[in-house]
Design an enzyme around this catalytic site. Structure first.
Site, PDB file in Angstrom:
ATOM      1  N   MET A  30      -0.130 -33.133 -19.707  1.00 40.71           N
ATOM      2  CA  MET A  30       0.839 -33.969 -18.996  1.00 40.71           C
ATOM      3  C   MET A  30       0.182 -35.320 -18.667  1.00 40.71           C
ATOM      4  SD  MET A  30       3.346 -31.539 -16.862  1.00 40.71           S
ATOM      5  CE  MET A  30       2.369 -31.304 -15.410  1.00 40.71           C
ATOM      6  N   GLY A  36     -11.852 -32.383 -18.052  1.00 42.78           N
ATOM      7  CA  GLY A  36     -11.370 -31.048 -18.407  1.00 42.78           C
ATOM      8  C   GLY A  36     -10.511 -31.109 -19.678  1.00 42.78           C
ATOM      9  N   HIS A  37      -9.559 -32.058 -19.715  1.00 43.04           N
ATOM     10  CA  HIS A  37      -8.720 -32.220 -20.916  1.00 43.04           C
ATOM     11  C   HIS A  37      -9.591 -32.588 -22.124  1.00 43.04           C
ATOM     12  CE1 HIS A  37      -5.604 -33.451 -17.780  1.00 43.04           C
ATOM     13  NE2 HIS A  37      -4.996 -32.476 -18.427  1.00 43.04           N
ATOM     14  N   LYS A 149      -8.244 -23.114 -15.835  1.00 45.12           N
ATOM     15  CA  LYS A 149      -7.915 -23.446 -14.446  1.00 45.12           C
ATOM     16  C   LYS A 149      -6.502 -22.923 -14.154  1.00 45.12           C
ATOM     17  CE  LYS A 149      -6.598 -27.191 -11.592  1.00 45.12           C
ATOM     18  NZ  LYS A 149      -5.272 -27.331 -12.139  1.00 45.12           N
ATOM     19  N   SER A 186      -5.605 -33.299 -12.582  1.00 43.11           N
ATOM     20  CA  SER A 186      -5.002 -34.641 -12.501  1.00 43.11           C
ATOM     21  C   SER A 186      -4.594 -34.945 -11.063  1.00 43.11           C
ATOM     22  CB  SER A 186      -3.768 -34.710 -13.392  1.00 43.11           C
ATOM     23  OG  SER A 186      -4.117 -34.338 -14.702  1.00 43.11           O
TER      24      SER A 186
HETATM   25  O1  PAF Z   1      -1.037 -27.530 -18.167  1.00 42.05           O
HETATM   26  C1  PAF Z   1      -0.270 -28.500 -18.361  1.00 42.05           C
HETATM   27  O2  PAF Z   1      -0.691 -29.668 -18.359  1.00 42.05           O
HETATM   28  C2  PAF Z   1       1.205 -28.246 -18.606  1.00 42.05           C
HETATM   29  O3  PAF Z   1       1.663 -27.173 -17.859  1.00 42.05           O
HETATM   30  C3  PAF Z   1       1.541 -28.067 -20.101  1.00 42.05           C
HETATM   31  C4  PAF Z   1       0.884 -26.828 -20.691  1.00 42.05           C
HETATM   32  C5  PAF Z   1       1.107 -29.294 -20.878  1.00 42.05           C
HETATM   33  C6  PAF Z   1       3.061 -27.907 -20.253  1.00 42.05           C
HETATM   34  O4  PAF Z   1       3.753 -28.997 -19.749  1.00 42.05           O
END
Ligand code: PAF
Length: 252
Positions: A30, A36-37, A149, A186
């Site tokens: 999102m 982490g991402h 997480k 975030s």
């Molecule tokens: O974990 C997230 O950022 C959201 O829940 C996801 C998996 C992208 C779905 O909108």
């Protein structure tokens, strides 16, 4: 990095990757990206020929309109961060296209989605499962990466992939923490400096052992506690600190 906005264009592009015999890894997010991402992106880059990342703040998974409005968004910063990775494609869809059906069609799970987060955020997991299914149908990846997480989210998505015989491997990735133990999220950017100092206590209490009632009591001094529960060899919790909701889990 290629940037795609339109779902049918994206579908055709991802189909051409598969036709070229390239394996495809997918990291749905999102946005408001943090290390982490980026660890998910790096793992996908290591394990696949191509990596696609999506950024979409999914409205159907928010049970509170203020939370949706206040969710941190910084697309330019996200793009810059992704430009420094080896991700190949950024898919950045629009809500009116993803939800052209106005959410008349949705996915529901009837058990795990009702407890923990689901008991405190009505409809949250319907929104998550529905958008992840839509994204998986568009991207068609070999592997999709999710952080532990959101342990409950990972379990539900893995269960959905199995229940619907999806041709994708759902890969769980370790939770990444700040040096003081706070789980990266975030939403951490929404904490005031004072709240940011208090926030690591959450992880300290969850990882400190003891019974759930004592953990809740210890947390209540600084947080509003939504839940602390033991499940599947983990201690999972959610607390509110000012306007920010934090979730975390530790293996026992
Ligand atoms: O974990 C997230 O950022 C959201 O829940 C996801 C998996 C992208 C779905 O909108």
């Amino acid at each position: 990095m290629e940037i795609l906005r339109n779902a049918s264009e994206a579908k055709a592009r991802f189909r051409s990757c598969r036709a070229a015999g390239e394996s495809l890894g997918f990291v749905p997010t999102m946005g408001s990206l943090h290390p982490g991402h980026l660890s998910l992106v790096e793992r996908s880059v290591r394990e696949n020929d191509r990596t696609a990342v999506s950024i979409f703040v999914n409205p159907t998974q928010f049970d509170d309109p203020d939370d949706l409005e206040g969710y941190p968004r910084d697309y330019e910063a996200d793009q810059k961060l992704l430009d420094d990775t080896e991700a190949d494609i950024l898919f950045f869809p629009e809500a009116r296209e993803l939800y052209a059906d106005e959410y008349r069609y949705r996915l529901t799970e009837g058990e795990l989605s009702r407890v923990l987060e689901g008991a405190h955020r009505e409809g949250h997991f319907d929104g998550v499962l529905t958008v992840v299914m839509k994204l998986l149908c568009i991207v068609g990846p070999d592997r999709a990466y999710f952080g532990e997480k959101d342990w409950q989210q990972y379990k539900l998505i893995a269960g959905m992939a199995e229940a619907f015989f999806l041709d994708v491997e759902i890969v769980p990735c370790p939770l990444i923490r700040e040096p003081d133990g706070l789980a990266m999220s975030s939403r951490n950017s929404l904490l005031t400096p004072e709240e940011r100092k208090i926030a690591p206590l959450f992880h300290r209490v969850l990882s400190g052992g003891g019974d759930v009632i004592s953990m809740k009591r210890a947390l209540q001094a600084n947080f509003d506690v939504d839940y602390v529960e033991r499940r599947s060899g983990r201690v999972l919790g959610a607390v509110r600190l000012g306007k920010v909701r934090l979730i975390d889990n530790v293996r026992e």
